[in-house]
Design a protein around this motif. Structure first.
Motif, PDB file in Angstrom:
ATOM      1  N   LEU A 124      -0.727   5.322   7.612  1.00  0.00           N
ATOM      2  CA  LEU A 124      -1.820   5.105   8.638  1.00  0.00           C
ATOM      3  C   LEU A 124      -2.763   6.381   9.069  1.00  0.00           C
ATOM      4  O   LEU A 124      -4.156   6.490   9.096  1.00  0.00           O
ATOM      5  CB  LEU A 124      -1.383   4.754  10.038  1.00  0.00           C
ATOM      6  N   ALA A 125      -1.988   7.634   8.906  1.00  0.00           N
ATOM      7  CA  ALA A 125      -2.850   8.683   8.759  1.00  0.00           C
ATOM      8  C   ALA A 125      -3.790   8.946   7.647  1.00  0.00           C
ATOM      9  O   ALA A 125      -4.939   9.515   8.050  1.00  0.00           O
ATOM     10  CB  ALA A 125      -1.900  10.129   8.821  1.00  0.00           C
ATOM     11  N   ARG A 126      -3.271   8.510   6.435  1.00  0.00           N
ATOM     12  CA  ARG A 126      -4.179   8.529   5.092  1.00  0.00           C
ATOM     13  C   ARG A 126      -5.502   7.746   5.586  1.00  0.00           C
ATOM     14  O   ARG A 126      -6.611   8.128   5.162  1.00  0.00           O
ATOM     15  CB  ARG A 126      -3.597   7.992   4.129  1.00  0.00           C
ATOM     16  N   PHE A 127      -5.409   6.630   6.246  1.00  0.00           N
ATOM     17  CA  PHE A 127      -6.608   5.505   6.348  1.00  0.00           C
ATOM     18  C   PHE A 127      -7.217   6.174   7.466  1.00  0.00           C
ATOM     19  O   PHE A 127      -8.655   6.597   7.419  1.00  0.00           O
ATOM     20  CB  PHE A 127      -6.001   4.176   6.723  1.00  0.00           C
ATOM     21  N   ARG A 128      -6.688   6.920   8.466  1.00  0.00           N
ATOM     22  CA  ARG A 128      -7.471   7.368   9.594  1.00  0.00           C
ATOM     23  C   ARG A 128      -8.130   8.794   9.149  1.00  0.00           C
ATOM     24  O   ARG A 128      -9.524   9.053   9.389  1.00  0.00           O
ATOM     25  CB  ARG A 128      -6.533   8.166  10.758  1.00  0.00           C
ATOM     26  N   LEU A 156       5.222   5.730   0.957  1.00  0.00           N
ATOM     27  CA  LEU A 156       4.792   6.382   2.287  1.00  0.00           C
ATOM     28  C   LEU A 156       5.637   5.767   3.492  1.00  0.00           C
ATOM     29  O   LEU A 156       5.608   4.568   3.532  1.00  0.00           O
ATOM     30  CB  LEU A 156       3.533   6.429   2.367  1.00  0.00           C
ATOM     31  N   SER A 157       5.890   6.586   4.203  1.00  0.00           N
ATOM     32  CA  SER A 157       6.181   5.943   5.700  1.00  0.00           C
ATOM     33  C   SER A 157       5.055   5.302   6.344  1.00  0.00           C
ATOM     34  O   SER A 157       3.934   5.740   6.115  1.00  0.00           O
ATOM     35  CB  SER A 157       6.724   7.178   6.391  1.00  0.00           C
ATOM     36  N   THR A 158       5.163   4.528   7.350  1.00  0.00           N
ATOM     37  CA  THR A 158       3.962   3.718   8.080  1.00  0.00           C
ATOM     38  C   THR A 158       3.124   4.770   8.672  1.00  0.00           C
ATOM     39  O   THR A 158       2.005   4.782   8.664  1.00  0.00           O
ATOM     40  CB  THR A 158       4.695   2.883   9.088  1.00  0.00           C
ATOM     41  N   PRO A 159       3.946   5.862   9.585  1.00  0.00           N
ATOM     42  CA  PRO A 159       2.777   6.881  10.287  1.00  0.00           C
ATOM     43  C   PRO A 159       2.057   7.852   8.995  1.00  0.00           C
ATOM     44  O   PRO A 159       0.692   7.744   9.492  1.00  0.00           O
ATOM     45  CB  PRO A 159       3.871   7.781  10.694  1.00  0.00           C
ATOM     46  N   LEU A 189       0.624  -0.983  -0.126  1.00  0.00           N
ATOM     47  CA  LEU A 189       0.123  -0.330   0.048  1.00  0.00           C
ATOM     48  C   LEU A 189       1.080   1.165  -0.071  1.00  0.00           C
ATOM     49  O   LEU A 189       0.528   2.184  -0.746  1.00  0.00           O
ATOM     50  CB  LEU A 189      -0.858  -0.023   1.352  1.00  0.00           C
ATOM     51  N   ALA A 190       2.121   1.449   0.811  1.00  0.00           N
ATOM     52  CA  ALA A 190       2.914   2.426   0.836  1.00  0.00           C
ATOM     53  C   ALA A 190       3.384   2.594  -0.572  1.00  0.00           C
ATOM     54  O   ALA A 190       3.765   3.879  -0.871  1.00  0.00           O
ATOM     55  CB  ALA A 190       3.817   2.319   1.777  1.00  0.00           C
TER      56      ALA A 190
END
Length: 233
Positions: free
Chosen positions: A86-90, A80-83, A69-70
């Motif tokens: 995750l922010a995109r999904f949030r 994308l970095s992991t943070p 996904l990144a």
């Protein structure tokens, strides 16, 4: 009200009275112009919905695999970095859905690879440390460890000598991943010690082990190697 004066040479008529008009109010100097309401900002709801639709589509095509996904959501050569991922999904309101899908995938992969962490990490393109962090984040540490312990129990209870020696010969990486390869190797040496005393003196120790224990060539070879290392010259 004053009377209208008659003009010379014009026939007179009835007197006409002029109407007095009320004075117009003077414009107020310095009055601020009437305030106008600022234009309404466009709603962000359509953008969120579009982003959620895109991310759901990717989840369906790729699955909840963070590395993949990144790469897909990042630029070329710069995932994308992991943070940030995750922010995109949030931001799209999909944090819980991603978490549940990740839990389901982890359970399925650990079952497929019989508790082997290295295989699961390779499948997800993660390092072992990254995999362990993900398992903890999703609250599966105890569940996954219980699954791994169940597979350890199955390996320990495998039939002797064929099944246990087959695991040692063909599934060494799996046993090492579970942390029981040394334990089972030591057990095999102890169980086959007496047979080895006779087989080692024969012209072909591997054939002698096969005959005595009724095992295949791969199993006999791995047992010979274990016994040779444990027996003084």
């Amino acid at each position: 009200m004053p009377r209208a004066r008659q003009l010379p040479g014009v026939a007179s008529g009835p007197p006409v009275r002029r109407r007095a008009h009320p004075p117009e109010p003077a414009a107020t100097l310095g009055a601020p112009p009437e305030a106008t309401a600022p234009p309404a900002e466009p709603s962000a709801a359509p953008d969120v919905a579009a982003q959620a639709k895109k991310l759901r589509t990717l989840l369906g095509e790729i699955g909840p695999r963070r590395r993949a996904l990144a790469k897909e959501l990042g630029s070329k050569g710069r995932p994308l970095s992991t943070p940030v991922l995750l922010a995109r999904f949030r931001a799209a309101g999909l944090e819980r859905e991603l978490g549940q899908r990740e839990r389901d995938l982890l359970r399925a992969l650990f079952a497929r690879h019989r508790g082997g962490e290295r295989k699961v990490a390779g499948d997800l393109e993660l390092s072992l440390d990254e995999l362990k962090t993900l398992v903890r984040e999703r609250g599966l540490a105890r569940e996954i460890e219980a699954m791994r312990e169940r597979y350890r129990g199955e390996a320990r209870k495998a039939d002797w000598p064929s099944a246990q020696l087959s695991n040692l010969a063909l599934r060494r990486a799996w046993l090492e991943d579970l942390g029981i390869h040394a334990e089972l190797s030591s057990g095999a040496v102890q169980r086959a010690g007496r047979v080895w005393e006779k087989a080692r003196r024969s012209k072909d120790p591997v054939q002698a082990l096969r005959r005595e224990l009724r095992i295949g060539p791969a199993e006999a070879r791995v047992l010979r190697d274990l016994l040779s290392r444990s027996t003084p010259a």
